[in-house]
Design a protein around this motif. Sequence first.
Motif, PDB file in Angstrom:
ATOM      1  N   ALA A  69      41.502  36.929  47.374  1.00  0.00           N
ATOM      2  CA  ALA A  69      42.345  37.249  46.217  1.00  0.00           C
ATOM      3  C   ALA A  69      42.213  36.168  45.150  1.00  0.00           C
ATOM      4  N   GLY A 110      42.706  41.727  43.844  1.00  0.00           N
ATOM      5  CA  GLY A 110      43.794  41.962  44.774  1.00  0.00           C
ATOM      6  C   GLY A 110      43.902  43.449  45.031  1.00  0.00           C
ATOM      7  N   HIS A 121      44.972  40.081  51.238  1.00  0.00           N
ATOM      8  CA  HIS A 121      43.733  40.501  50.562  1.00  0.00           C
ATOM      9  C   HIS A 121      42.771  39.318  50.538  1.00  0.00           C
ATOM     10  N   ILE A 167      48.338  40.400  46.470  1.00  0.00           N
ATOM     11  CA  ILE A 167      47.388  39.438  47.035  1.00  0.00           C
ATOM     12  C   ILE A 167      47.565  39.190  48.525  1.00  0.00           C
ATOM     13  N   VAL A 200      46.362  38.689  38.096  1.00  0.00           N
ATOM     14  CA  VAL A 200      45.615  38.973  39.321  1.00  0.00           C
ATOM     15  C   VAL A 200      44.281  39.596  38.931  1.00  0.00           C
TER      16      VAL A 200
END
Length: 211
Positions: free
Chosen positions: A34, A12, A31, A28, A9
């Motif tokens: 993301a 995020g 978000h 995520i 990630v």
Amino acid sequence: MAKPKYYTVWKGLESGVFNNWEACQKQIKGHEGAQYKSFETRNEAEDALKQSYWDFVKKPSSFKVSTSPISKSKATNIIIDSICVDAACSGNPGIMEYRCVDTSTKEEIFASPQYEDGTNNIGEFLGLVHALALCKKKELNIAIYTDSKTAISWVKSKKVKTNLRPNSKNKIIFELLDRAVLWLNTNDFSNEILKWETHIWGEIPADYGRK
């Protein structure tokens, strides 16, 4: 037994490498914008975190341009190295949202918040312009799929033809539409916009799966 995957990630709630999809999803979900991707090994995932997310977005070597219906004999002519957008709307008008995913992995690239008193066509259009703007910003010349002929026509004409009327609930939607139309009229783009043929290929990968 399925092989475990590791999830990087970049953007995020928290960035990092996560051992399973559930842990990744917590970072995520909800978000906007993301950025994440799955990898077969932890080493690959950790190395990727040191680089840009956009280094891992696939770029096609060529495009096939067509917005007309595709015959069944051409049903396999999907450009896998592409992105696609779709919208969902509960009611007409109703609660509207849109998102963009990687066509091959179905990993979400961006997702809008939910907006009140919108329509599916408006969501499809906003998702498409959002994808075009993102690609231009990141200098990504990749194909973009949508299953909406209406969204394609609005982008081509650089005009929105909707029967929806502004009100206190959807004020932000009309502000976004104005910004999208302004972007189209002040920017050039090289991305091909392609019609996703649902009747041949099934639901577009960005579909919300709520039917």
